[in-house]
Design a protein around this motif. Structure first.
Motif, PDB file in Angstrom:
ATOM      1  N   GLY A 168       3.609   3.346  -3.991  1.00 58.57           N
ATOM      2  CA  GLY A 168       3.495   2.720  -5.313  1.00 58.57           C
ATOM      3  C   GLY A 168       3.343   1.204  -5.235  1.00 58.57           C
ATOM      4  N   GLN A 169       3.869   0.601  -4.174  1.00 56.42           N
ATOM      5  CA  GLN A 169       3.751  -0.846  -4.014  1.00 56.42           C
ATOM      6  C   GLN A 169       2.297  -1.233  -3.762  1.00 56.42           C
ATOM      7  OE1 GLN A 169       6.448  -3.241  -4.074  1.00 56.42           O
ATOM      8  NE2 GLN A 169       7.222  -1.486  -5.208  1.00 56.42           N
ATOM      9  N   GLU A 171      -0.240   0.565  -4.758  1.00 56.49           N
ATOM     10  CA  GLU A 171      -0.981   0.843  -5.985  1.00 56.49           C
ATOM     11  C   GLU A 171      -0.778  -0.276  -6.989  1.00 56.49           C
ATOM     12  OE1 GLU A 171       0.114   4.757  -7.240  1.00 56.49           O
ATOM     13  OE2 GLU A 171      -1.165   5.668  -5.703  1.00 56.49           O
ATOM     14  N   ALA A 172       0.468  -0.776  -7.084  1.00 54.26           N
ATOM     15  CA  ALA A 172       0.722  -1.863  -8.022  1.00 54.26           C
ATOM     16  C   ALA A 172      -0.084  -3.096  -7.622  1.00 54.26           C
ATOM     17  CB  ALA A 172       2.205  -2.178  -8.076  1.00 54.26           C
ATOM     18  N   GLY A 173      -0.150  -3.368  -6.328  1.00 52.99           N
ATOM     19  CA  GLY A 173      -0.920  -4.506  -5.847  1.00 52.99           C
ATOM     20  C   GLY A 173      -2.410  -4.327  -6.126  1.00 52.99           C
ATOM     21  N   ASP A 174      -2.905  -3.129  -5.854  1.00 55.51           N
ATOM     22  CA  ASP A 174      -4.310  -2.828  -6.145  1.00 55.51           C
ATOM     23  C   ASP A 174      -4.593  -2.980  -7.636  1.00 55.51           C
ATOM     24  OD1 ASP A 174      -5.278  -2.280  -3.621  1.00 55.51           O
ATOM     25  OD2 ASP A 174      -4.734  -0.156  -3.705  1.00 55.51           O
ATOM     26  N   ALA A 175      -3.677  -2.454  -8.446  1.00 60.02           N
ATOM     27  CA  ALA A 175      -3.925  -2.415  -9.889  1.00 60.02           C
ATOM     28  C   ALA A 175      -4.026  -3.811 -10.495  1.00 60.02           C
ATOM     29  CB  ALA A 175      -2.838  -1.610 -10.591  1.00 60.02           C
ATOM     30  N   VAL A 176      -3.306  -4.796  -9.952  1.00 59.64           N
ATOM     31  CA  VAL A 176      -3.441  -6.147 -10.498  1.00 59.64           C
ATOM     32  C   VAL A 176      -4.570  -6.924  -9.833  1.00 59.64           C
ATOM     33  CG1 VAL A 176      -1.147  -6.524 -11.455  1.00 59.64           C
ATOM     34  CG2 VAL A 176      -1.536  -6.918  -9.018  1.00 59.64           C
ATOM     35  N   GLY A 177      -5.335  -6.261  -8.973  1.00 55.99           N
ATOM     36  CA  GLY A 177      -6.535  -6.888  -8.427  1.00 55.99           C
ATOM     37  C   GLY A 177      -6.283  -7.790  -7.235  1.00 55.99           C
ATOM     38  N   LEU A 178      -5.195  -7.539  -6.504  1.00 56.32           N
ATOM     39  CA  LEU A 178      -4.959  -8.320  -5.288  1.00 56.32           C
ATOM     40  C   LEU A 178      -5.800  -7.767  -4.148  1.00 56.32           C
ATOM     41  CD1 LEU A 178      -1.078  -8.742  -5.431  1.00 56.32           C
ATOM     42  CD2 LEU A 178      -2.777 -10.554  -5.626  1.00 56.32           C
ATOM     43  N   LYS A 179      -6.210  -8.681  -3.252  1.00 55.20           N
ATOM     44  CA  LYS A 179      -6.952  -8.236  -2.081  1.00 55.20           C
ATOM     45  C   LYS A 179      -5.985  -7.614  -1.073  1.00 55.20           C
ATOM     46  CE  LYS A 179     -10.790 -11.386  -2.293  1.00 55.20           C
ATOM     47  NZ  LYS A 179     -10.998 -12.823  -2.212  1.00 55.20           N
ATOM     48  N   ASP A 182      -3.706  -9.979   0.774  1.00 54.52           N
ATOM     49  CA  ASP A 182      -2.620 -10.490  -0.062  1.00 54.52           C
ATOM     50  C   ASP A 182      -1.537  -9.443  -0.268  1.00 54.52           C
ATOM     51  OD1 ASP A 182      -3.564 -13.017  -0.395  1.00 54.52           O
ATOM     52  OD2 ASP A 182      -4.681 -12.571  -2.226  1.00 54.52           O
ATOM     53  N   ARG A 185       0.468  -9.440   2.821  1.00 55.77           N
ATOM     54  CA  ARG A 185       1.214 -10.668   3.037  1.00 55.77           C
ATOM     55  C   ARG A 185       2.360 -10.858   2.048  1.00 55.77           C
ATOM     56  NH1 ARG A 185      -1.692 -16.429   2.673  1.00 55.77           N
ATOM     57  NH2 ARG A 185       0.193 -17.688   2.591  1.00 55.77           N
ATOM     58  N   TYR A 186       2.090 -10.568   0.785  1.00 59.66           N
ATOM     59  CA  TYR A 186       3.094 -10.900  -0.229  1.00 59.66           C
ATOM     60  C   TYR A 186       3.937  -9.703  -0.657  1.00 59.66           C
ATOM     61  CZ  TYR A 186       0.572 -15.251  -0.573  1.00 59.66           C
ATOM     62  OH  TYR A 186      -0.013 -16.440  -0.269  1.00 59.66           O
ATOM     63  N   ILE A 187       3.437  -8.489  -0.446  1.00 63.56           N
ATOM     64  CA  ILE A 187       4.154  -7.330  -0.976  1.00 63.56           C
ATOM     65  C   ILE A 187       4.685  -6.434   0.139  1.00 63.56           C
ATOM     66  CG2 ILE A 187       3.970  -5.288  -2.445  1.00 63.56           C
ATOM     67  CD1 ILE A 187       1.723  -6.783  -3.942  1.00 63.56           C
TER      68      ILE A 187
ATOM     69  N   ASN B  52      -9.573   2.491 -12.679  1.00 66.08           N
ATOM     70  CA  ASN B  52      -9.408   1.260 -11.894  1.00 66.08           C
ATOM     71  C   ASN B  52      -9.467   1.545 -10.387  1.00 66.08           C
ATOM     72  OD1 ASN B  52      -6.942   2.472 -11.566  1.00 66.08           O
ATOM     73  ND2 ASN B  52      -5.732   0.665 -12.083  1.00 66.08           N
ATOM     74  N   LEU B  54      -8.019   3.511  -8.371  1.00 66.21           N
ATOM     75  CA  LEU B  54      -6.914   3.899  -7.494  1.00 66.21           C
ATOM     76  C   LEU B  54      -7.275   5.234  -6.858  1.00 66.21           C
ATOM     77  CD1 LEU B  54      -3.615   2.894  -9.330  1.00 66.21           C
ATOM     78  CD2 LEU B  54      -4.924   1.658  -7.621  1.00 66.21           C
ATOM     79  N   LEU B  77     -12.676  -5.178  -7.381  1.00 63.08           N
ATOM     80  CA  LEU B  77     -11.682  -6.210  -7.681  1.00 63.08           C
ATOM     81  C   LEU B  77     -11.901  -6.791  -9.075  1.00 63.08           C
ATOM     82  CD1 LEU B  77     -11.317  -8.082  -4.254  1.00 63.08           C
ATOM     83  CD2 LEU B  77      -9.643  -6.623  -5.385  1.00 63.08           C
ATOM     84  N   ARG B  80     -10.602  -4.332 -11.564  1.00 64.63           N
ATOM     85  CA  ARG B  80      -9.138  -4.272 -11.571  1.00 64.63           C
ATOM     86  C   ARG B  80      -8.517  -5.472 -12.273  1.00 64.63           C
ATOM     87  NH1 ARG B  80      -8.274  -2.069  -5.401  1.00 64.63           N
ATOM     88  NH2 ARG B  80      -8.520   0.138  -5.879  1.00 64.63           N
ATOM     89  N   ARG B  81      -9.208  -6.602 -12.200  1.00 68.06           N
ATOM     90  CA  ARG B  81      -8.668  -7.788 -12.875  1.00 68.06           C
ATOM     91  C   ARG B  81      -8.826  -7.697 -14.391  1.00 68.06           C
ATOM     92  NH1 ARG B  81     -11.057 -11.477  -8.031  1.00 68.06           N
ATOM     93  NH2 ARG B  81      -9.530 -10.684  -6.551  1.00 68.06           N
ATOM     94  N   PHE B  87       2.744   2.079 -14.571  1.00 68.52           N
ATOM     95  CA  PHE B  87       3.027   3.354 -13.894  1.00 68.52           C
ATOM     96  C   PHE B  87       4.310   3.981 -14.422  1.00 68.52           C
ATOM     97  CE2 PHE B  87       0.795   0.519 -11.053  1.00 68.52           C
ATOM     98  CZ  PHE B  87      -0.179   1.312 -10.476  1.00 68.52           C
ATOM     99  N   ASN B  91       6.944   0.583 -10.364  1.00 68.16           N
ATOM    100  CA  ASN B  91       6.357  -0.070  -9.184  1.00 68.16           C
ATOM    101  C   ASN B  91       6.440  -1.583  -9.225  1.00 68.16           C
ATOM    102  OD1 ASN B  91       5.762   2.451  -8.302  1.00 68.16           O
ATOM    103  ND2 ASN B  91       3.573   2.349  -8.739  1.00 68.16           N
ATOM    104  N   PHE B  93       7.823  -5.170  -7.715  1.00 70.13           N
ATOM    105  CA  PHE B  93       8.028  -5.586  -6.332  1.00 70.13           C
ATOM    106  C   PHE B  93       9.505  -5.924  -6.157  1.00 70.13           C
ATOM    107  CE2 PHE B  93       3.622  -7.252  -7.362  1.00 70.13           C
ATOM    108  CZ  PHE B  93       3.004  -6.082  -6.982  1.00 70.13           C
ATOM    109  N   HIS B  95      11.403  -7.065  -3.861  1.00 66.34           N
ATOM    110  CA  HIS B  95      11.864  -8.235  -3.112  1.00 66.34           C
ATOM    111  C   HIS B  95      11.585  -9.540  -3.844  1.00 66.34           C
ATOM    112  CE1 HIS B  95       7.659  -7.756  -2.367  1.00 66.34           C
ATOM    113  NE2 HIS B  95       7.584  -8.907  -1.735  1.00 66.34           N
ATOM    114  N   ARG B 153       3.850  -7.892 -16.454  1.00 67.74           N
ATOM    115  CA  ARG B 153       3.139  -8.233 -15.223  1.00 67.74           C
ATOM    116  C   ARG B 153       1.650  -7.927 -15.357  1.00 67.74           C
ATOM    117  NH1 ARG B 153       4.684  -5.132  -9.777  1.00 67.74           N
ATOM    118  NH2 ARG B 153       3.793  -3.397 -10.932  1.00 67.74           N
TER     119      ARG B 153
END
Ligand SMILES: Nc1ncnc2c1ncn2[C@@H]1O[C@H](COP(=O)(O)OP(=O)(O)OP(=O)(O)O)[C@@H](O)[C@H]1O
Ligand SMILES: [Mg+2]
Lengths: 269, 246
Positions: A168-169, A171-179, A182, A185-187, B52, B54, B77, B80-81, B87, B91, B93, B95, B153
Motif C-alpha cells: 500500500g505504501q 500504491e500511495a506513492g504511485d497515486a500521488v504521482g511520485l517517481k 522518490d 528514497r522518501y517512503i 490511475n 495502479l 505520471l 496521476r498528478r 484507499f 496508506n 506514510f 514514518h 494528502r
C-alpha cells in the motif's frame, strides 16, 4: 529431568546472586584449566611484554607497536568494506527487484556464484588471477574480495527489508504521482532501514571477523601482525588471547552502537 | 455537449487466467459525481485502479483529461498528478508526520517550495478539520482522522479528479460520518469524483450517476432517482434489496 537438576535450574534463573556465583565459578574453572595446562607444558607467561605491542617507549620516545599497526589496517579494511558492501548490496538488491531481465540475471548469477564457493577460494582467485590483471595491491584485493562476499548477503538483507514494506505504501506513492526513485528514497527505504538494521549489524560483525582471512595473502592486518609477533617472540598464548580480545572489542562496540541507534530511532517516534 | 474528462472504451483486465474486467466502457464528465457499487469481487476496485494505472489494462482505451494511458511513464505520471486516490486502508506514510505526509508529493512531484507546500497543506488540513494534528504521526490518530489526512494528502496535489475506494469500510461506525461529511463538502465544491462505496445514504445525497457492476461488467448506469426506485436489471434489484435491508 531429575528433581535436583530442576531445582538447580530454577534457582539459576531466579536468583541473581546465584547466577553470578555460577558464572564466576565457570570462568574460574576455564582460566584455571588454561593456566594449569600451560604450566604443565612448561609455558612461560609473558603478559608484561604485551603492552609494548601497542605502544612502545624507547629512550623517552613513544613508538606505535605492531598490534596497533595491525589493528589500524584491520579498521581501514573494515571501513572500506562496510561502505562498499552496502553499495554493492544495494545495487544488487535493486537489480534483483528491477524489471530488467538482464539486470535480474546478473544479480542472481553473482549471488549464486559468491554464496556457493568458499571465501578462501575466492580470495585466492582474486589474489592470483584478477589482481594481477587489474593491477591492484594486496590491501585492495582483500577489500574487493570481502566486499563481493559480504555484499551478496547484504543484498538479500536489503531486498527482504524493502519487500517487507507494505504494498500500500508503493500504491500511495504511485497515486500521488511520485517517481519510482522518490518512492524508494522518501517512503520505502526509510521504513525498511529499521527492519534491516539488526541483520545488517550481524553482517558487519561477520565482516570484521572474516577480514582476518586476508592474512593468508599477507595483508598486514591484526591477525598477520599477531602471527608475525609470535614468530619472533613465541608468546602464542598471550598474543592470540589479545588478538581475539581486540576483535571482540570491535564487534561488541559495533553492536552497542547499533543498539543505541535503534533506541534513539525508537524514541524519536 | 460537454466532453468527458474520463473515457473508458472496451477496457479488459486479466489477472493471469482470471478476467476481472470485461469490455468496460464508461464516461465521466467534469464535475460529475459517480458512485460505483456491486458485490464483492465484481471489479470495482480494479476499474478505478485502472484509471490511475495502479493496474494496467490489457486491452481497450483509457483517456484521462485528454491523455491516453499507455506504457509511456511521463503520461502515467501526469495522469496521476491530476487524479487523487483515497484507499480503504488509508496508506499514510507511517514514518512521516501528518504535515510531512502532505507536503512530500507537492514538493517532489509538483516542485513546490516547502513554504508553499506547507501553506497548501495547512489549508487542506483546515478543510478536513484537523489542523491541530499536523505534527503528529499517523499512528497517533484515530481511523477517521487518518482517512481525512489521506483525503487532504490527495487534495494537496490539486487534482481534477478524486477516486475513492471504499473509504469508510475500514472505519468504526462512529467515524464514518466525519469522513463522509468531508466528501460531501468536496462534492459541493464541484470536484469530479468516482466513489466505490456501499454507503447508499451518501450515494443518494451526492451522486449524479450510479454505476452497478457485477462479474467484471458494468450492468447498469442511471441517475440515483431511477437507480434506487426502478432499476432495470434483476441483479441490481437483488443487490439493492440485500444492501438496503440492513
Ligand atoms: N492482484 C490480483 N491478482 C489476482 N486476482 C485479483 C487481483 N486483484 C483482484 N483480483 C481479482 O479480481 C476480481 C475483482 O477484484 P476487485 O478487487 O476489483 O473487486 P471489488 O469489486 O473491488 O471487490 P471488493 O468489494 O471485495 O473490494 C476478484 O475476483 C479478485 O479476486
Ligand atoms: Mg475493492
Amino acid at each position: 529431568m531429575p528433581k535436583v537438576l530442576r531445582k538447580y535450574w530454577r534457582l539459576s534463573q531466579r536468583s541473581r546472586t546465584f547466577a553470578t556465583i555460577q558464572y564466576l565459578l565457570f570462568m574460574g574453572i576455564l582460566v584455571w584449566t588454561v593456566v594449569h595446562g600451560a604450566n604443565q607444558m612448561g609455558y612461560q607467561w609473558q603478559w608484561y611484554n604485551i603492552p609494548d605491542l601497542f605502544v612502545k617507549e624507547f629512550r623517552g620516545e613513544y613508538y606505535v607497536g605492531r598490534l596497533t599497526k595491525g589493528l589500524w589496517v584491520t579498521l581501514q579494511l573494515t571501513f572500506w568494506c562496510v561502505g562498499l558492501t552496502l553499495l554493492v548490496g544495494l545495487i544488487t538488491a535493486l537489480l534483483r527487484m528491477s524489471n530488467s531481465i538482464s539486470g535480474k540475471a546478473l544479480a542472481t548469477g553473482y549471488l549464486e556464484v559468491v554464496r556457493n564457493t568458499p571465501l578462501l577460494v575466492q580470495l585466492y582467485l582474486f589474489y592470483f588471477v584478477f589482481s594481477p590483471i587489474l593491477g591492484i595491491d594486496r590491501f585492495w584485493t582483500g577489500v574487493v574480495c570481502l566486499t563481493f562476499y559480504e555484499g551478496s548477503f547484504v543484498a538479500e538483507i536489503i531486498r527482504s527489508g524493502i519487500q517487507s514494506v507494505d504494498r500500500g505504501q508503493w500504491e500511495a506513492g504511485d497515486a500521488v504521482g511520485l517517481k519510482k526513485g522518490d518512492i524508494y528514497r522518501y517512503i520505502v527505504i526509510p521504513q525498511a532501514i529499521p527492519i534491516m538494521l539488526p541483520p545488517l549489524t550481524g553482517q558487519i560483525i561477520n565482516l570484521v571477523k572474516h577480514s582476518a582471512i586476508v592474512s593468508v595473502i599477507a595483508v598486514a592486518d591484526l591477525t598477520t601482525e599477531g602471527r608475525n609477533v609470535i614468530a619472533d617472540t613465541f608468546m602464542s598464548f598471550e598474543v592470540w588471547f589479545t588478538v581475539a580480545g581486540i576483535y571482540l572489542a570491535i564487534t561488541l562496540s559495533l553492536s552497542i552502537f547499533v543498539h543505541w541507534l535503534e533506541r534513539r530511532a525508537a524514541f524519536s517516534r | 455537449m460537454q466532453k468527458p474528462i474520463i473515457k473508458l472504451r472496451g477496457v479488459c483486465k486479466l489477472f493471469g487466467q482470471f478476467q476481472a474486467l470485461y469490455d468496460v466502457s464508461f464516461d465521466v464528465k467534469l464535475g460529475e459525481r459517480v458512485v460505483v457499487c456491486g458485490p464483492s469481487g465484481s471489479g470495482k476496485s480494479t476499474m478505478i485502479r485502472c484509471i490511475n494505472r495502479l493496474e494496467e489494462h490489457d486491452s481497450g482505451e483509457i483517456t484521462v483529461d485528454g491523455i491516453e494511458l499507455t506504457e509511456d511513464m511521463e503520461n502515467i505520471l501526469s495522469v496521476r498528478r491530476e487524479v487523487g486516490m483515497v484507499f480503504q486502508q488509508f496508506n499514510l506514510f507511517p514514518h512521516l508526520t501528518v504535515l510531512e505526509n502532505l507536503v512530500l508529493a507537492p514538493m517532489r512531484a509538483r516542485k513546490l517550495s516547502r513554504t508553499e507546500a506547507e501553506k497548501t497543506a495547512m489549508e487542506y488540513l483546515e478543510r478536513v478539520r484537523i489542523p491541530d494534528q499536523a505534527s503528529k504521526y499517523p499512528a497517533q490518530l484515530s481511523g477517521g482522522q487518518q482517512q481525512r489526512v489521506a483525503i487532504a494528502r490527495s487534495l494537496c496535489m490539486k487534482p481534477k479528479i478524486m477516486l475513492f475506494d471504499e473509504p469508510t469500510s475500514a472505519l468504526d461506525p462512529e467515524m464514518i460520518k466525519e469522513v463522509l461529511d468531508v466528501m460531501i463538502e468536496l462534492a459541493r465544491d464541484g470536484m469530479t469524483m468516482i466513489v466505490v462505496t456501499h454507503e447508499m445514504g451518501f450515494a443518494k445525497t451526492v451522486a449524479d450517476t450510479m454505476v452497478f457492476m457485477d462479474h467484471g461488467r458494468i450492468v447498469e448506469v442511471a441517475p440515483p432517482s431511477t437507480f434506487f426506485t426502478s432499476p432495470k436489471s434483476d441483479r441490481t434489484q437483488l443487490f439493492l434489496s440485500q444492501i438496503l435491508s440492513h
